[in-house]
Structure formats: C-alpha cells, structure tokens
Design a protein around this motif. Structure first.
Motif, PDB file in Angstrom:
ATOM      1  N   ASP A 297      52.242  60.570  29.799  1.00 56.04           N
ATOM      2  CA  ASP A 297      52.626  60.609  28.389  1.00 56.04           C
ATOM      3  C   ASP A 297      53.801  61.547  28.162  1.00 56.04           C
ATOM      4  OD1 ASP A 297      50.219  59.061  27.285  1.00 56.04           O
ATOM      5  OD2 ASP A 297      49.234  60.706  28.349  1.00 56.04           O
ATOM      6  N   VAL A 298      53.943  62.527  29.036  1.00 54.47           N
ATOM      7  CA  VAL A 298      55.075  63.453  29.023  1.00 54.47           C
ATOM      8  C   VAL A 298      55.706  63.394  30.406  1.00 54.47           C
ATOM      9  CG1 VAL A 298      55.853  65.821  28.696  1.00 54.47           C
ATOM     10  CG2 VAL A 298      53.902  64.958  27.364  1.00 54.47           C
ATOM     11  N   VAL A 299      56.988  63.078  30.465  1.00 51.91           N
ATOM     12  CA  VAL A 299      57.693  62.909  31.736  1.00 51.91           C
ATOM     13  C   VAL A 299      58.346  64.243  32.109  1.00 51.91           C
ATOM     14  CG1 VAL A 299      59.536  61.685  32.939  1.00 51.91           C
ATOM     15  CG2 VAL A 299      58.068  60.463  31.305  1.00 51.91           C
ATOM     16  N   MET A 300      57.998  64.734  33.281  1.00 47.95           N
ATOM     17  CA  MET A 300      58.497  66.018  33.750  1.00 47.95           C
ATOM     18  C   MET A 300      59.308  65.812  35.020  1.00 47.95           C
ATOM     19  SD  MET A 300      56.244  69.447  34.477  1.00 47.95           S
ATOM     20  CE  MET A 300      55.818  69.566  32.739  1.00 47.95           C
ATOM     21  N   PHE A 301      60.376  66.571  35.181  1.00 46.27           N
ATOM     22  CA  PHE A 301      61.168  66.532  36.413  1.00 46.27           C
ATOM     23  C   PHE A 301      61.759  67.907  36.643  1.00 46.27           C
ATOM     24  CE2 PHE A 301      63.519  64.323  32.948  1.00 46.27           C
ATOM     25  CZ  PHE A 301      64.371  65.361  32.590  1.00 46.27           C
ATOM     26  N   ASP A 302      62.058  68.186  37.908  1.00 40.44           N
ATOM     27  CA  ASP A 302      62.736  69.413  38.285  1.00 40.44           C
ATOM     28  C   ASP A 302      64.125  69.042  38.767  1.00 40.44           C
ATOM     29  OD1 ASP A 302      63.674  71.570  40.222  1.00 40.44           O
ATOM     30  OD2 ASP A 302      61.900  72.532  39.377  1.00 40.44           O
ATOM     31  N   LEU A 303      65.160  69.619  38.163  1.00 42.09           N
ATOM     32  CA  LEU A 303      66.528  69.237  38.491  1.00 42.09           C
ATOM     33  C   LEU A 303      66.911  69.592  39.916  1.00 42.09           C
ATOM     34  CD1 LEU A 303      66.655  68.884  35.378  1.00 42.09           C
ATOM     35  CD2 LEU A 303      69.010  69.674  35.503  1.00 42.09           C
ATOM     36  N   GLY A 304      66.196  70.525  40.541  1.00 40.54           N
ATOM     37  CA  GLY A 304      66.479  70.873  41.924  1.00 40.54           C
ATOM     38  C   GLY A 304      65.776  70.002  42.932  1.00 40.54           C
ATOM     39  N   TRP A 305      64.924  69.105  42.467  1.00 41.43           N
ATOM     40  CA  TRP A 305      64.147  68.234  43.355  1.00 41.43           C
ATOM     41  C   TRP A 305      64.341  66.750  43.061  1.00 41.43           C
ATOM     42  CZ3 TRP A 305      58.974  71.210  42.201  1.00 41.43           C
ATOM     43  CH2 TRP A 305      59.008  72.458  42.842  1.00 41.43           C
ATOM     44  N   VAL A 306      64.668  66.403  41.833  1.00 40.81           N
ATOM     45  CA  VAL A 306      64.607  65.003  41.404  1.00 40.81           C
ATOM     46  C   VAL A 306      65.836  64.201  41.815  1.00 40.81           C
ATOM     47  CG1 VAL A 306      65.711  65.275  39.141  1.00 40.81           C
ATOM     48  CG2 VAL A 306      63.891  63.568  39.434  1.00 40.81           C
ATOM     49  N   GLY A 307      66.926  64.885  42.168  1.00 37.13           N
ATOM     50  CA  GLY A 307      68.194  64.213  42.424  1.00 37.13           C
ATOM     51  C   GLY A 307      69.312  64.796  41.593  1.00 37.13           C
ATOM     52  N   GLY A 308      69.055  65.962  40.989  1.00 39.89           N
ATOM     53  CA  GLY A 308      70.085  66.659  40.242  1.00 39.89           C
ATOM     54  C   GLY A 308      70.164  66.258  38.786  1.00 39.89           C
ATOM     55  N   LEU A 309      71.206  66.733  38.135  1.00 40.66           N
ATOM     56  CA  LEU A 309      71.412  66.450  36.721  1.00 40.66           C
ATOM     57  C   LEU A 309      71.717  64.978  36.482  1.00 40.66           C
ATOM     58  CD1 LEU A 309      71.650  67.615  33.872  1.00 40.66           C
ATOM     59  CD2 LEU A 309      74.022  68.192  34.385  1.00 40.66           C
ATOM     60  N   GLU A 320      63.042  57.531  27.248  1.00 39.22           N
ATOM     61  CA  GLU A 320      63.291  57.293  25.828  1.00 39.22           C
ATOM     62  C   GLU A 320      63.052  55.841  25.460  1.00 39.22           C
ATOM     63  OE1 GLU A 320      66.729  58.234  22.455  1.00 39.22           O
ATOM     64  OE2 GLU A 320      67.254  58.171  24.574  1.00 39.22           O
ATOM     65  N   THR A 321      63.379  54.911  26.373  1.00 43.40           N
ATOM     66  CA  THR A 321      63.143  53.494  26.076  1.00 43.40           C
ATOM     67  C   THR A 321      61.658  53.172  25.989  1.00 43.40           C
ATOM     68  OG1 THR A 321      63.132  52.758  28.404  1.00 43.40           O
ATOM     69  CG2 THR A 321      65.279  52.891  27.286  1.00 43.40           C
ATOM     70  N   ARG A 322      60.805  54.035  26.525  1.00 42.98           N
ATOM     71  CA  ARG A 322      59.355  53.849  26.423  1.00 42.98           C
ATOM     72  C   ARG A 322      58.741  54.753  25.348  1.00 42.98           C
ATOM     73  NH1 ARG A 322      57.712  51.203  31.231  1.00 42.98           N
ATOM     74  NH2 ARG A 322      59.618  50.408  32.211  1.00 42.98           N
ATOM     75  N   HIS A 323      59.588  55.374  24.539  1.00 40.43           N
ATOM     76  CA  HIS A 323      59.131  56.276  23.475  1.00 40.43           C
ATOM     77  C   HIS A 323      58.334  57.441  24.038  1.00 40.43           C
ATOM     78  CE1 HIS A 323      60.581  53.401  20.513  1.00 40.43           C
ATOM     79  NE2 HIS A 323      59.960  52.460  21.198  1.00 40.43           N
ATOM     80  N   LEU A 324      58.792  57.990  25.148  1.00 41.97           N
ATOM     81  CA  LEU A 324      58.121  59.110  25.786  1.00 41.97           C
ATOM     82  C   LEU A 324      59.031  60.328  25.821  1.00 41.97           C
ATOM     83  CD1 LEU A 324      56.384  57.399  28.849  1.00 41.97           C
ATOM     84  CD2 LEU A 324      55.344  58.057  26.662  1.00 41.97           C
ATOM     85  N   PRO A 325      58.475  61.518  25.623  1.00 42.33           N
ATOM     86  CA  PRO A 325      59.259  62.742  25.715  1.00 42.33           C
ATOM     87  C   PRO A 325      59.435  63.190  27.154  1.00 42.33           C
ATOM     88  CG  PRO A 325      56.995  63.298  25.173  1.00 42.33           C
ATOM     89  CD  PRO A 325      57.068  61.786  25.228  1.00 42.33           C
ATOM     90  N   VAL A 326      60.447  64.036  27.370  1.00 46.49           N
ATOM     91  CA  VAL A 326      60.647  64.680  28.658  1.00 46.49           C
ATOM     92  C   VAL A 326      60.556  66.191  28.462  1.00 46.49           C
ATOM     93  CG1 VAL A 326      62.045  62.818  29.595  1.00 46.49           C
ATOM     94  CG2 VAL A 326      63.177  64.747  28.449  1.00 46.49           C
ATOM     95  N   ALA A 327      60.116  66.873  29.525  1.00 45.10           N
ATOM     96  CA  ALA A 327      59.969  68.327  29.497  1.00 45.10           C
ATOM     97  C   ALA A 327      60.425  68.860  30.853  1.00 45.10           C
ATOM     98  CB  ALA A 327      58.520  68.719  29.213  1.00 45.10           C
ATOM     99  N   PRO A 328      61.667  69.315  30.968  1.00 49.53           N
ATOM    100  CA  PRO A 328      62.169  69.775  32.271  1.00 49.53           C
ATOM    101  C   PRO A 328      61.328  70.911  32.844  1.00 49.53           C
ATOM    102  CG  PRO A 328      63.991  69.456  30.748  1.00 49.53           C
ATOM    103  CD  PRO A 328      62.735  69.331  29.943  1.00 49.53           C
ATOM    104  N   HIS A 329      61.105  70.829  34.143  1.00 46.12           N
ATOM    105  CA  HIS A 329      60.310  71.813  34.870  1.00 46.12           C
ATOM    106  C   HIS A 329      61.183  72.982  35.284  1.00 46.12           C
ATOM    107  CE1 HIS A 329      58.707  73.276  38.857  1.00 46.12           C
ATOM    108  NE2 HIS A 329      57.581  73.279  38.189  1.00 46.12           N
ATOM    109  N   ASP A 330      60.628  74.176  35.193  1.00 47.49           N
ATOM    110  CA  ASP A 330      61.246  75.301  35.891  1.00 47.49           C
ATOM    111  C   ASP A 330      60.210  76.362  36.209  1.00 47.49           C
ATOM    112  OD1 ASP A 330      63.349  76.999  37.029  1.00 47.49           O
ATOM    113  OD2 ASP A 330      62.730  78.330  35.412  1.00 47.49           O
ATOM    114  N   CYS A 331      59.886  76.416  37.482  1.00 47.60           N
ATOM    115  CA  CYS A 331      59.193  77.574  38.031  1.00 47.60           C
ATOM    116  C   CYS A 331      59.884  77.870  39.356  1.00 47.60           C
ATOM    117  CB  CYS A 331      57.709  77.273  38.229  1.00 47.60           C
ATOM    118  SG  CYS A 331      56.666  78.726  38.413  1.00 47.60           S
ATOM    119  N   THR A 332      61.214  77.605  39.375  1.00 44.99           N
ATOM    120  CA  THR A 332      61.911  77.517  40.649  1.00 44.99           C
ATOM    121  C   THR A 332      63.126  78.423  40.762  1.00 44.99           C
ATOM    122  OG1 THR A 332      62.984  75.533  39.750  1.00 44.99           O
ATOM    123  CG2 THR A 332      61.128  75.196  41.224  1.00 44.99           C
TER     124      THR A 332
END
Length: 412
Positions: A297-309, A320-332
């Motif tokens: 329901d909430v899409v999370m990604f880490d910019l250092g792991w997912v393939g960059g910006l 966004e096309t699925r009406h879902l929010p994103v929440a960038p990860h950072d514990c890195t």
C-alpha cells in the motif's frame, strides 16, 4: 563535458559505506553513495563501470543507466551491480545539476511542495554500523548486535534503547521536536529462537505492550510504523498483525521477505493495516511485479540500492498510476538522504521521508558538507546546484581514508 576519472572512497569508521566521485574535465564532481558489501561494489565499479564512463558525456544519464544495466549477468535485484549502478547514477545526476546551476529538484522538474514530513526510525548511533552484525536479521534489537549502546554514548539520541525500554517517553520526546511519526521493531528479538516460524502469546503481549505504551503516552498524536524486518513466515506475521490491529498503526513494514511477492500480497489482503514494502527490491521490473500483485500500500525504495535516482523517479511515477504513495528509505547514508529529499519534494505521491535523528545529528555531519534542513518535523533539500553537498575535505584527506581512482590514462 567528459568524464575523466571514477573514484571510490572508503572510510574505516564507516565500513559499510561506499562513496563514488565522478570527475569531469569541466570541474563538476558528482557524488554518489551505497552501502553493504562496499569492497564488492567497489570492484564492480572499477572493473565494469569506469571503462564505460571514462571519456563519455556524463549528462547522458539515461544512456549510461541502460548500458550499465545491460552489462549485468543477472537482472533486477539489489546485488553489487545494482548498488554500484545506484551510486554512479546519483553522481551523474549531481553533475547534471551542477552543470545546469540548479538544485536537483529543479532538474527533476521542480517542487510540488517546499518540504515533506519526516518520521524517525528509532535506531541508535551504533545501529547497523558494524561489519557482520549489519547483515544479521535474526536479533536486531538485542545487545551486542544491532547497536544497543555500550559505555560509550556519543549523543542524546539512543533511540533503539529508548524504543525497547521507554517507548512512551521516546514518543513524547519526538513530538517535542515536531516529529509526528516513529518506526520501531518490538518483535524482532523473538524471531531468532524459532527462525521466525512461531511467536508465543507472552511475546505477542510484550511486543504489543511497547506499542501500547506509545498510545498511552501520546494518544493519536504519533503515527506509529511497525517494522517486522522480514523475519517471519506468513502465519506468524499474520498473528503479529492481528495482535496489533487495534493500535491504529500507520503501516506494517516488510512483514515477509520480498522474494515471494504473492505471499506478501496474501498478507496484505488479510491485514487491516497498510503494508509498506520495497526497500530490498531493485529496478522498476521488480516494482512492476509488486504493483501487479498488489503486495504493498506504501511503496518504499532506497536510492542507493534500487538503481539510483533515475529508477526511483520511474518507480514513483509507476506507483502514482496505481494511486499509491511512495516513502523513500534512509537508514543508510547522508548522500542517499539528500537525494531522497530532492525526489520527495518533487514526486507528487511522496508522503513521508524516513530519517534517523541519531544519524543526521551525528555521523552524517562528519562526512558531508551539507545536509537537508530539518525543522518542526519536516525536511527540505539544499537549494544549491546538484545535490548540494559533497564529501568533507578533512574526510578525503584523512590518512585512514582509502581513495581508489580509475582515470582515462589507466585504460590505455
């Protein structure tokens, strides 16, 4: 403009981290970052990435992304090749912003908001900072492994310890700083005994009790995220979800490993709480499967792991096309946090930015020249060109720092 050198930087006191600097003949130096297995990623960058980039135009970010991705033996995932690509992609975007004289959020297409709300991941100063300990997923909240404090206390924000022993007080303290979201993992310590295949009623009560202490202390003023760290099997994760369902959780994160998205989707269909997932996935193709299976329901990604910006921007648009929010990860790391903040003020469906206050008031400031501004529970990116930050000169010049360079002349 041409790429003249690709440099990797390693700092012994931050031994899980790898920084990448892409040098150009016109002055801009792009900065990227990834973490976990830095020696492996570093080898890939100098063996495969540098020979491709050297002598080329760094502003062709899409071309470089595709060519480097096509060098993989396998596709998708967050292995060393994807992490290397992620770090280099961040550096190339940084160069583009510097070349344009504009901050990265402007290069992406401009802000849709001036800043974005943060939540605090309740880690302490030592969390994930070890070597093998950072790779263990069986007892993330136990002494001697995932960063509970020792006699050496470098600052006031030992939030992992507080989340375990004083979660209500911790919630009040965060609210005092304007932070209205917190993430903790009160069940992790019970997973090791059964490898995540069972949890006792007493353990369910104890873990749930820590979450209830937050509600008793601050009521509904705090959004509470429950992290399960993918430690459990499906029926046990469901038992935890059911035990905590009346606490008004904001989301349950990583209830299962993301290697079987259909199993995660089964969990999501049975859960009364939204599911956050994706930080361990790499590339848009993995996220397409996540979206198709309705596993998050909430899409999370880490910019250092997912393939960059580059890839994070594409995935944000897909969500966004699925009406879902994103929440960038950072514990890195500080570069990932900075780049994520640029994206989070640009992407229309960004809802929250993860932060760790023990990090951004601590070791992050020891490594980079600038960080995003955090005030009243919100974060805003730097307004200077590119990422708006760089590795500190004293870090680069420190005798313990290892700098490895592949330059144009090395390929002749």
């Amino acid at each position: 403009m041409k790429v003249t050198a690709v440099e990797t930087v390693r700092i012994p006191r931050h031994r899980q981290q790898l920084w990448v600097q892409v040098h150009t003949d016109e002055g801009p130096i792009g900065l990227g970052e990834t973490c976990i297995g830095p020696a492996t990623v570093e080898a890939h960058i100098h063996e495969t990435v540098a020979p491709h980039l050297l002598g080329t135009d760094p502003l062709r970010t899409g071309h470089h992304w595709r060519r480097l991705y096509d060098t993989f033996v396998g596709y998708g995932g967050t292995g060393a090749e994807t992490r290397g690509l992620s770090a280099v992609d961040l550096a190339l975007w940084d160069i583009r912003g510097q070349a344009d004289g504009r901050p990265l959020y402007e290069v992406l297409g401009g802000r849709v908001r001036d800043d974005i709300r943060i939540y605090n991941t309740c880690a302490g100063y030592g969390y994930g900072r070890g070597n093998a300990g950072a790779l263990l997923a069986s007892d993330r909240a136990t002494p001697g492994d995932r960063g509970l404090p020792t006699a050496d206390r470098p600052g006031p924000y030992e939030d992992l310890e507080a989340a375990i022993r004083r979660p209500g007080d911790l919630a009040s303290d965060l609210l005092g700083q304007g932070i209205t979201g917190m993430k903790l993992w009160p069940f992790d310590e019970y997973a090791a005994a059964t490898a995540g295949h069972d949890i006792s009623p007493a353990q369910l009560r104890e873990g749930t009790g820590k979450l209830r202490e937050i509600r008793d202390a601050v009521g509904d003023s705090m959004d509470v995220m429950l992290e399960l760290h993918a430690l459990w099997d499906l029926p046990t994760a469901r038992r935890i979800a059911e035990a905590t369902a009346d606490l008004g959780l904001y989301w349950i994160e990583d209830p299962l490993k993301a290697d079987d998205l259909e199993a995660v989707a089964r969990f999501a269909r049975s859960s009364r709480v939204p599911v956050a997932l994706g930080e361990t996935l790499g590339t848009r193709w993995s996220f397409a499967q996540l979206l198709d299976r309705q596993a998050a329901d909430v899409v999370m990604f880490d910019l250092g792991w997912v393939g960059g910006l580059s890839e994070a921007q594409r995935i944000s648009a897909m969500a966004e096309t699925r009406h879902l929010p994103v929440a960038p990860h950072d514990c890195t790391g500080p570069v990932v946090l900075t780049a994520s903040t640029h994206l989070a003020v640009h992407a229309p469906n960004a809802v929250l930015q993860e932060t760790v206050r023990a990090y951004y008031t601590g070791w992050y400031r020891d490594v980079v020249t600038e960080l995003p501004q955090i005030a009243d529970g919100r974060i805003a990116p730097p307004d200077t060109p590119g990422l708006g930050t760089a590795l500190r000169p004293d870090v680069l010049d420190h005798p313990d720092t290892t700098r490895t360079v592949t330059a144009l002349g090395d390929l002749r």
